[in-house]
Design a protein around this motif. Structure first.
Motif, PDB file in Angstrom:
ATOM      1  N   THR A 184       0.115   3.714  -9.572  1.00 58.17           N
ATOM      2  CA  THR A 184      -0.233   2.670 -10.285  1.00 58.17           C
ATOM      3  C   THR A 184       0.517   2.610 -11.681  1.00 58.17           C
ATOM      4  OG1 THR A 184      -2.123   3.407 -11.055  1.00 58.17           O
ATOM      5  CG2 THR A 184      -2.120   1.882  -8.981  1.00 58.17           C
ATOM      6  N   LYS A 185       0.664   3.789 -12.137  1.00 53.72           N
ATOM      7  CA  LYS A 185       1.131   4.013 -13.503  1.00 53.72           C
ATOM      8  C   LYS A 185       2.678   3.803 -13.657  1.00 53.72           C
ATOM      9  CE  LYS A 185       0.478   6.709 -17.771  1.00 53.72           C
ATOM     10  NZ  LYS A 185       0.006   7.913 -18.308  1.00 53.72           N
ATOM     11  N   LYS A 186       3.324   4.036 -12.685  1.00 50.30           N
ATOM     12  CA  LYS A 186       4.801   3.962 -12.655  1.00 50.30           C
ATOM     13  C   LYS A 186       5.209   2.519 -12.430  1.00 50.30           C
ATOM     14  CE  LYS A 186       6.371   8.701 -11.682  1.00 50.30           C
ATOM     15  NZ  LYS A 186       7.131   9.393 -10.556  1.00 50.30           N
ATOM     16  N   LEU A 187       4.346   1.911 -11.485  1.00 52.77           N
ATOM     17  CA  LEU A 187       4.634   0.590 -11.239  1.00 52.77           C
ATOM     18  C   LEU A 187       4.203  -0.379 -12.351  1.00 52.77           C
ATOM     19  CD1 LEU A 187       2.936   0.292  -7.666  1.00 52.77           C
ATOM     20  CD2 LEU A 187       5.475   0.388  -8.432  1.00 52.77           C
ATOM     21  N   LYS A 188       3.196   0.036 -13.220  1.00 61.32           N
ATOM     22  CA  LYS A 188       3.061  -0.680 -14.476  1.00 61.32           C
ATOM     23  C   LYS A 188       4.206  -0.701 -15.422  1.00 61.32           C
ATOM     24  CE  LYS A 188      -0.346  -0.981 -18.188  1.00 61.32           C
ATOM     25  NZ  LYS A 188      -1.478  -0.629 -18.899  1.00 61.32           N
ATOM     26  N   ASN A 189       4.736   0.646 -15.550  1.00 66.06           N
ATOM     27  CA  ASN A 189       5.845   0.784 -16.429  1.00 66.06           C
ATOM     28  C   ASN A 189       7.188   0.206 -15.961  1.00 66.06           C
ATOM     29  OD1 ASN A 189       4.253   2.434 -18.116  1.00 66.06           O
ATOM     30  ND2 ASN A 189       4.972   4.197 -17.229  1.00 66.06           N
ATOM     31  N   LEU A 190       7.402   0.090 -14.631  1.00 69.46           N
ATOM     32  CA  LEU A 190       8.594  -0.484 -13.941  1.00 69.46           C
ATOM     33  C   LEU A 190       8.209  -1.929 -14.277  1.00 69.46           C
ATOM     34  CD1 LEU A 190      10.885  -0.481 -12.419  1.00 69.46           C
ATOM     35  CD2 LEU A 190       9.423  -0.696 -10.215  1.00 69.46           C
ATOM     36  N   GLY A 191       6.943  -2.462 -14.238  1.00 72.88           N
ATOM     37  CA  GLY A 191       6.831  -4.073 -14.367  1.00 72.88           C
ATOM     38  C   GLY A 191       7.103  -4.437 -15.656  1.00 72.88           C
ATOM     39  N   SER A 192       6.818  -3.661 -16.747  1.00 70.68           N
ATOM     40  CA  SER A 192       6.926  -3.870 -18.146  1.00 70.68           C
ATOM     41  C   SER A 192       8.463  -3.889 -18.690  1.00 70.68           C
ATOM     42  CB  SER A 192       6.038  -3.086 -19.093  1.00 70.68           C
ATOM     43  OG  SER A 192       6.265  -1.822 -18.908  1.00 70.68           O
ATOM     44  N   ASP A 193       8.933  -2.816 -18.016  1.00 68.97           N
ATOM     45  CA  ASP A 193      10.444  -2.663 -18.326  1.00 68.97           C
ATOM     46  C   ASP A 193      11.369  -3.776 -17.550  1.00 68.97           C
ATOM     47  OD1 ASP A 193      10.030  -0.387 -19.668  1.00 68.97           O
ATOM     48  OD2 ASP A 193      10.606   0.919 -17.812  1.00 68.97           O
ATOM     49  N   LEU A 194      10.911  -4.216 -16.336  1.00 68.22           N
ATOM     50  CA  LEU A 194      11.659  -5.248 -15.872  1.00 68.22           C
ATOM     51  C   LEU A 194      11.352  -6.660 -16.906  1.00 68.22           C
ATOM     52  CD1 LEU A 194      13.299  -6.240 -13.323  1.00 68.22           C
ATOM     53  CD2 LEU A 194      11.167  -6.854 -12.279  1.00 68.22           C
ATOM     54  N   GLY A 195      10.248  -6.741 -17.115  1.00 62.41           N
ATOM     55  CA  GLY A 195       9.961  -8.171 -17.976  1.00 62.41           C
ATOM     56  C   GLY A 195      10.783  -8.029 -19.157  1.00 62.41           C
ATOM     57  N   GLU A 196      10.816  -6.880 -20.185  1.00 63.03           N
ATOM     58  CA  GLU A 196      11.570  -6.698 -21.165  1.00 63.03           C
ATOM     59  C   GLU A 196      13.360  -6.884 -20.764  1.00 63.03           C
ATOM     60  OE1 GLU A 196      11.125  -3.038 -22.917  1.00 63.03           O
ATOM     61  OE2 GLU A 196       8.741  -3.308 -23.124  1.00 63.03           O
ATOM     62  N   THR A 197      13.556  -6.498 -19.654  1.00 62.26           N
ATOM     63  CA  THR A 197      15.120  -6.841 -19.332  1.00 62.26           C
ATOM     64  C   THR A 197      15.417  -8.217 -19.072  1.00 62.26           C
ATOM     65  OG1 THR A 197      14.985  -4.454 -18.237  1.00 62.26           O
ATOM     66  CG2 THR A 197      16.610  -5.978 -17.776  1.00 62.26           C
ATOM     67  N   ILE A 198      14.598  -9.022 -18.582  1.00 64.08           N
ATOM     68  CA  ILE A 198      14.547 -10.129 -18.331  1.00 64.08           C
ATOM     69  C   ILE A 198      14.558 -10.955 -19.569  1.00 64.08           C
ATOM     70  CG2 ILE A 198      13.618 -12.468 -17.310  1.00 64.08           C
ATOM     71  CD1 ILE A 198      12.764 -10.689 -14.919  1.00 64.08           C
ATOM     72  N   LYS A 199      13.778 -10.620 -20.598  1.00 57.89           N
ATOM     73  CA  LYS A 199      13.304 -11.243 -21.975  1.00 57.89           C
ATOM     74  C   LYS A 199      14.992 -11.073 -22.760  1.00 57.89           C
ATOM     75  CE  LYS A 199       8.604 -11.080 -22.761  1.00 57.89           C
ATOM     76  NZ  LYS A 199       7.787 -10.502 -23.616  1.00 57.89           N
ATOM     77  N   GLY A 200      15.377  -9.902 -22.590  1.00 50.92           N
ATOM     78  CA  GLY A 200      16.826  -9.711 -23.126  1.00 50.92           C
ATOM     79  C   GLY A 200      17.803 -10.430 -22.653  1.00 50.92           C
ATOM     80  N   ILE A 254       0.784  -1.228   0.037  1.00 46.68           N
ATOM     81  CA  ILE A 254      -0.023  -0.126  -0.063  1.00 46.68           C
ATOM     82  C   ILE A 254       0.813   1.120  -0.002  1.00 46.68           C
ATOM     83  CG2 ILE A 254      -1.597   1.248   1.431  1.00 46.68           C
ATOM     84  CD1 ILE A 254      -2.852  -1.479   2.163  1.00 46.68           C
ATOM     85  N   VAL A 255       1.918   1.134   0.861  1.00 45.77           N
ATOM     86  CA  VAL A 255       2.761   2.234   0.902  1.00 45.77           C
ATOM     87  C   VAL A 255       3.501   2.561  -0.369  1.00 45.77           C
ATOM     88  CG1 VAL A 255       4.812   3.364   1.740  1.00 45.77           C
ATOM     89  CG2 VAL A 255       3.064   2.129   3.322  1.00 45.77           C
ATOM     90  N   VAL A 256       3.842   1.608  -1.330  1.00 44.57           N
ATOM     91  CA  VAL A 256       4.558   1.605  -2.473  1.00 44.57           C
ATOM     92  C   VAL A 256       3.708   2.296  -3.338  1.00 44.57           C
ATOM     93  CG1 VAL A 256       5.776   0.368  -4.240  1.00 44.57           C
ATOM     94  CG2 VAL A 256       6.560  -0.022  -1.945  1.00 44.57           C
ATOM     95  N   VAL A 257       2.452   1.733  -3.606  1.00 49.52           N
ATOM     96  CA  VAL A 257       1.296   2.276  -4.615  1.00 49.52           C
ATOM     97  C   VAL A 257       1.068   3.808  -4.240  1.00 49.52           C
ATOM     98  CG1 VAL A 257      -0.970   1.945  -5.171  1.00 49.52           C
ATOM     99  CG2 VAL A 257       0.301  -0.134  -4.819  1.00 49.52           C
ATOM    100  N   LEU A 258       1.205   3.909  -2.936  1.00 49.53           N
ATOM    101  CA  LEU A 258       0.694   5.217  -2.802  1.00 49.53           C
ATOM    102  C   LEU A 258       1.960   6.399  -3.033  1.00 49.53           C
ATOM    103  CD1 LEU A 258      -0.752   5.186   0.878  1.00 49.53           C
ATOM    104  CD2 LEU A 258      -1.907   5.857  -1.207  1.00 49.53           C
ATOM    105  N   VAL A 259       3.164   5.926  -2.897  1.00 46.68           N
ATOM    106  CA  VAL A 259       4.379   6.627  -3.222  1.00 46.68           C
ATOM    107  C   VAL A 259       4.506   6.878  -4.716  1.00 46.68           C
ATOM    108  CG1 VAL A 259       6.971   7.107  -3.062  1.00 46.68           C
ATOM    109  CG2 VAL A 259       5.541   6.238  -1.085  1.00 46.68           C
ATOM    110  N   PHE A 260       4.576   5.640  -5.588  1.00 54.38           N
ATOM    111  CA  PHE A 260       4.996   5.561  -6.867  1.00 54.38           C
ATOM    112  C   PHE A 260       3.440   5.797  -7.636  1.00 54.38           C
ATOM    113  CE2 PHE A 260       8.476   3.354  -4.914  1.00 54.38           C
ATOM    114  CZ  PHE A 260       9.442   4.152  -5.281  1.00 54.38           C
TER     115      PHE A 260
END
Length: 81
Positions: A22-38, A14-20
């Motif tokens: 949901t949009k930034k967390l979604k982008n962070l998740g997709s960037d992390l996924g692309e990094t792992i794929k690469g 909850i604290v992480v969602v409030l600070v960052f």
């Protein structure tokens, strides 16, 4: 009841969602996924790459070579003092 009980993780989430947000967390998740794929793709390419020929023991890594050149004397112009 340990230090990281499920209730603690919910509060942290909850604290992480409030600070960052949901949009930034979604982008962070997709960037992390692309990094792992690469990373996986690069590891697979390296595994499929043909092995280099083995180096024979005692063979020099950089074989010696000769430079064929002739030195010439260069005349310097006379200096005026």
């Amino acid at each position: 009841m340990g230090i990281f009980d499920w209730k603690h993780w919910v509060v942290i989430l909850i604290v992480v969602v409030l600070v960052f947000g949901t949009k930034k967390l979604k982008n962070l998740g997709s960037d992390l996924g692309e990094t792992i794929k690469g990373f996986r793709k690069a590891m697979n390419e390296e595994e499929n790459k043909p092995a280099e020929p083995p180096v024979q023991p005692g063979a020099p890594l950089n074989p010696p070579h000769t430079i064929d050149a002739q030195a010439q004397k260069v005349e310097e112009p006379a200096r005026k003092d």
